[in-house]
Motif scaffolding. Structure first.
Motif, PDB file in Angstrom:
ATOM      1  N   GLY A  72      12.793   5.265 -52.314  1.00 21.30           N
ATOM      2  CA  GLY A  72      13.463   6.426 -52.889  1.00 21.30           C
ATOM      3  C   GLY A  72      12.589   7.660 -52.977  1.00 21.30           C
ATOM      4  N   TYR A  73      11.326   7.540 -52.617  1.00 25.47           N
ATOM      5  CA  TYR A  73      10.397   8.677 -52.688  1.00 25.47           C
ATOM      6  C   TYR A  73      10.300   9.357 -51.328  1.00 25.47           C
ATOM      7  N   PRO A  74      10.643  10.645 -51.252  1.00 26.71           N
ATOM      8  CA  PRO A  74      10.587  11.351 -49.967  1.00 26.71           C
ATOM      9  C   PRO A  74       9.210  11.298 -49.302  1.00 26.71           C
ATOM     10  N   GLU A  75       8.145  11.367 -50.082  1.00 27.61           N
ATOM     11  CA  GLU A  75       6.800  11.322 -49.508  1.00 27.61           C
ATOM     12  C   GLU A  75       6.549   9.976 -48.823  1.00 27.61           C
ATOM     13  N   PHE A  76       7.003   8.911 -49.454  1.00 30.99           N
ATOM     14  CA  PHE A  76       6.837   7.575 -48.870  1.00 30.99           C
ATOM     15  C   PHE A  76       7.655   7.450 -47.589  1.00 30.99           C
ATOM     16  N   MET A  77       8.868   7.980 -47.613  1.00 24.82           N
ATOM     17  CA  MET A  77       9.714   7.897 -46.424  1.00 24.82           C
ATOM     18  C   MET A  77       9.137   8.723 -45.276  1.00 24.82           C
ATOM     19  N   ASP A  78       8.437   9.812 -45.588  1.00 23.41           N
ATOM     20  CA  ASP A  78       7.746  10.572 -44.544  1.00 23.41           C
ATOM     21  C   ASP A  78       6.650   9.725 -43.905  1.00 23.41           C
ATOM     22  N   GLN A  79       5.949   8.945 -44.715  1.00 22.24           N
ATOM     23  CA  GLN A  79       4.924   8.038 -44.189  1.00 22.24           C
ATOM     24  C   GLN A  79       5.563   6.979 -43.295  1.00 22.24           C
ATOM     25  N   CYS A  80       6.708   6.471 -43.729  1.00 21.94           N
ATOM     26  CA  CYS A  80       7.425   5.468 -42.935  1.00 21.94           C
ATOM     27  C   CYS A  80       7.828   6.058 -41.594  1.00 21.94           C
ATOM     28  N   LYS A  81       8.375   7.265 -41.620  1.00 20.18           N
ATOM     29  CA  LYS A  81       8.807   7.916 -40.382  1.00 20.18           C
ATOM     30  C   LYS A  81       7.639   8.006 -39.402  1.00 20.18           C
ATOM     31  N   ALA A  82       6.469   8.359 -39.902  1.00 19.20           N
ATOM     32  CA  ALA A  82       5.287   8.473 -39.042  1.00 19.20           C
ATOM     33  C   ALA A  82       4.921   7.116 -38.432  1.00 19.20           C
ATOM     34  N   LEU A  83       5.114   6.030 -39.189  1.00 20.25           N
ATOM     35  CA  LEU A  83       4.810   4.693 -38.679  1.00 20.25           C
ATOM     36  C   LEU A  83       5.699   4.308 -37.500  1.00 20.25           C
ATOM     37  N   TYR A  84       6.910   4.816 -37.486  1.00 22.80           N
ATOM     38  CA  TYR A  84       7.893   4.425 -36.477  1.00 22.80           C
ATOM     39  C   TYR A  84       8.092   5.470 -35.383  1.00 22.80           C
ATOM     40  N   GLU A  85       7.408   6.599 -35.485  1.00 20.32           N
ATOM     41  CA  GLU A  85       7.644   7.701 -34.544  1.00 20.32           C
ATOM     42  C   GLU A  85       7.366   7.311 -33.094  1.00 20.32           C
ATOM     43  N   GLY A  86       6.256   6.645 -32.840  1.00 23.24           N
ATOM     44  CA  GLY A  86       5.925   6.239 -31.478  1.00 23.24           C
ATOM     45  C   GLY A  86       6.940   5.271 -30.898  1.00 23.24           C
ATOM     46  N   ASP A  87       7.356   4.307 -31.707  1.00 20.05           N
ATOM     47  CA  ASP A  87       8.361   3.341 -31.245  1.00 20.05           C
ATOM     48  C   ASP A  87       9.701   4.029 -30.996  1.00 20.05           C
ATOM     49  N   PHE A  88      10.042   4.992 -31.858  1.00 17.09           N
ATOM     50  CA  PHE A  88      11.292   5.728 -31.681  1.00 17.09           C
ATOM     51  C   PHE A  88      11.258   6.504 -30.365  1.00 17.09           C
ATOM     52  N   LEU A 116       8.409  -3.300 -42.247  1.00 17.25           N
ATOM     53  CA  LEU A 116       7.648  -2.261 -42.946  1.00 17.25           C
ATOM     54  C   LEU A 116       6.456  -2.860 -43.681  1.00 17.25           C
ATOM     55  N   GLU A 117       6.663  -3.974 -44.360  1.00 20.80           N
ATOM     56  CA  GLU A 117       5.553  -4.635 -45.048  1.00 20.80           C
ATOM     57  C   GLU A 117       4.483  -5.083 -44.055  1.00 20.80           C
ATOM     58  N   LYS A 118       4.908  -5.551 -42.896  1.00 22.68           N
ATOM     59  CA  LYS A 118       3.950  -5.965 -41.866  1.00 22.68           C
ATOM     60  C   LYS A 118       3.141  -4.763 -41.369  1.00 22.68           C
ATOM     61  N   ARG A 119       3.800  -3.657 -41.119  1.00 23.97           N
ATOM     62  CA  ARG A 119       3.119  -2.459 -40.622  1.00 23.97           C
ATOM     63  C   ARG A 119       2.162  -1.877 -41.658  1.00 23.97           C
ATOM     64  N   LEU A 120       2.543  -1.941 -42.923  1.00 24.72           N
ATOM     65  CA  LEU A 120       1.695  -1.397 -43.984  1.00 24.72           C
ATOM     66  C   LEU A 120       0.662  -2.410 -44.473  1.00 24.72           C
ATOM     67  N   ALA A 121       0.842  -3.667 -44.098  1.00 29.52           N
ATOM     68  CA  ALA A 121      -0.035  -4.766 -44.520  1.00 29.52           C
ATOM     69  C   ALA A 121      -0.102  -4.876 -46.044  1.00 29.52           C
ATOM     70  N   ARG A 122       1.080  -4.708 -46.658  1.00 28.09           N
ATOM     71  CA  ARG A 122       1.178  -4.856 -48.113  1.00 28.09           C
ATOM     72  C   ARG A 122       2.642  -5.011 -48.499  1.00 28.09           C
ATOM     73  N   GLU A 123       2.851  -5.465 -49.732  1.00 29.40           N
ATOM     74  CA  GLU A 123       4.214  -5.544 -50.248  1.00 29.40           C
ATOM     75  C   GLU A 123       4.757  -4.143 -50.491  1.00 29.40           C
ATOM     76  N   VAL A 124       6.045  -3.977 -50.238  1.00 29.12           N
ATOM     77  CA  VAL A 124       6.715  -2.706 -50.490  1.00 29.12           C
ATOM     78  C   VAL A 124       7.834  -2.961 -51.482  1.00 29.12           C
TER      79      VAL A 124
END
Length: 66
Positions: free
Chosen positions: A44-60, A30-38
């Motif tokens: 624990g933030y639903p909005e952040f997890m929605d962003q994460c889901k979008a990052l992995y959607e294509g791979d999924f 996740l840190e690699k994909r976002l290019a920053r520390e997480v």
């Protein structure tokens, strides 16, 4: 039955929000994909997890059989 690879575990975790495999695998990816520390508290933030889901959607989607 074939076991999941670490990369498949990371993708499933990122897309579903349910931990598969080791947390360290997912966190590093996740840190690699976002290019920053997480900070773990961000997970624990639903909005952040929605962003994460979008990052992995294509791979999924690519995991699905033809």
């Amino acid at each position: 039955m074939t076991k999941l690879t670490p990369q498949q575990c990371i993708i499933l975790t990122g897309f579903t929000g349910i931990l598969h495999g080791e947390f360290e695998w997912f966190h590093a990816d996740l840190e690699k994909r976002l290019a920053r520390e997480v900070q773990t508290s961000e997970l624990g933030y639903p909005e952040f997890m929605d962003q994460c889901k979008a990052l992995y959607e294509g791979d999924f989607s690519a995991l699905m059989p033809d």
